[in-house]
Design an enzyme around this catalytic site. Sequence first.
Site, short mmCIF file in Angstrom:
data_model
loop_
_atom_site.label_atom_id
_atom_site.label_comp_id
_atom_site.label_asym_id
_atom_site.label_seq_id
_atom_site.Cartn_x
_atom_site.Cartn_y
_atom_site.Cartn_z
N LYS A 8 -6.20 -0.67 6.53
CA LYS A 8 -7.28 -1.63 6.66
C LYS A 8 -8.36 -0.86 7.18
O LYS A 8 -8.05 0.01 7.87
CB LYS A 8 -6.73 -2.79 7.74
CG LYS A 8 -5.63 -3.56 7.18
CD LYS A 8 -5.76 -4.31 6.21
CE LYS A 8 -4.65 -5.36 5.91
NZ LYS A 8 -5.02 -6.13 4.43
N ASP B 94 0.97 -1.27 -0.17
CA ASP B 94 -0.05 -0.02 0.15
C ASP B 94 0.80 1.19 0.02
O ASP B 94 0.51 2.14 -0.53
CB ASP B 94 -1.10 0.16 1.15
CG ASP B 94 -2.07 -1.05 1.25
OD1 ASP B 94 -2.15 -1.59 0.23
OD2 ASP B 94 -2.47 -1.16 2.20
N ASP C 51 0.54 -0.82 5.77
CA ASP C 51 -0.69 -1.43 5.35
C ASP C 51 -2.01 -0.77 5.87
O ASP C 51 -2.05 -0.80 7.12
CB ASP C 51 -0.59 -3.20 5.44
CG ASP C 51 -1.53 -3.79 4.65
OD1 ASP C 51 -1.60 -3.33 3.50
OD2 ASP C 51 -2.10 -4.74 5.27
#
Length: 358
Positions: free
Chosen positions: A280, A265, A278
């Site tokens: 989420k 990402d 990352d």
Amino acid sequence: MRCRISIKHNHGNEQIKPPQKEFTMEVLKLLIQRNTVRSMGFRSGQFSPLESFSTSCQWRTRKKVSQYSTVDTERYSSLVRTVMSSKTSSQTSASIDEDKDYQLYGPVIRSRPPSQQHKVPKNLHPLLNHAKAHSEYVSGHLARVILQKDPSKPSISSVTRILQKTMPPEQAFYLERWKRRMIAKLGEDGFKEYSLNIFKQGKLFHAAVEESLTPETSPKEDMECPSEVAGCMESVSHVLNEITGVRAIESAVHHSRLQYLGIVDCVAQYRDSLCVIDWKTSEKPKPFLHNTYDNPLQVAAYIGALNSDSNYSYQVENGLIVVAYKDGSPAHAHFINSEQIKPFWEKWLLRLEEYAVK
């Protein structure tokens, strides 16, 4: 009815001759009294001879003897203490839900506890790339390596696919239980629509984060955020303020030696530490790292692939998992330093070996 019986030994030579009827009644009373004493558990001979016996008896209904009176309390005292000292938890909303799950799906069959012996991968490949140990990052444009597949070569599995295929049984059970619960609530078509909306929101959220971290875009205060992810962007705003030196966004990484690939990402500085980041989203709070399940393994896999990939002149040692919430509550940022990432890297290697066998 009460009676008093009194018989005393006569040391003299006089002989008492009560009337026959009274004598018979006294003997019957003595026999009844004697049997009553025996039924109470006393041995014969425990009292003095009848000649000096003097007592009063009361006619009552005989009490029923409990079966527990014959239990050897000395022998089972420890068991009684254990049972009496144990605590029973009161029923909660969670236990009520478990009862409903039991009625719907049957009892939970738990697997045997895993072996306490620490497993070590057969091929303990290093996480870091010694060839990049002394390389320095040259600032420039953001890395956006496009994932390209060559039809002439065997397909390489992604990190996401490997983790899905090697998911632990207990984790797979709870995921399947959640899916069944949602289908029971929304129906098959409703659940498909719900899943598509989640996927769509995830893409919109990643795009909004990417736009906020890209220098070429307009200033952050002038950005327009899609209404579907406005809450998520508000949730991660305090994390975005601590991110600097962005090096890569939505960029493919490939581990040539271990043969797997993925898309990171973001790679950037978080509080002066270079990290693979990352992003989420979650509907439930995840305040602790273990609440993120396999996400640390995913980040470790991306770090290893990036360090192995020749498209990147630097290497990364840290990871960051940011969990955003749709209601706008502050996101949880789980930082994983270079020491903490090593166990997750070993677990990832074990999952790779498991996937190769399957």
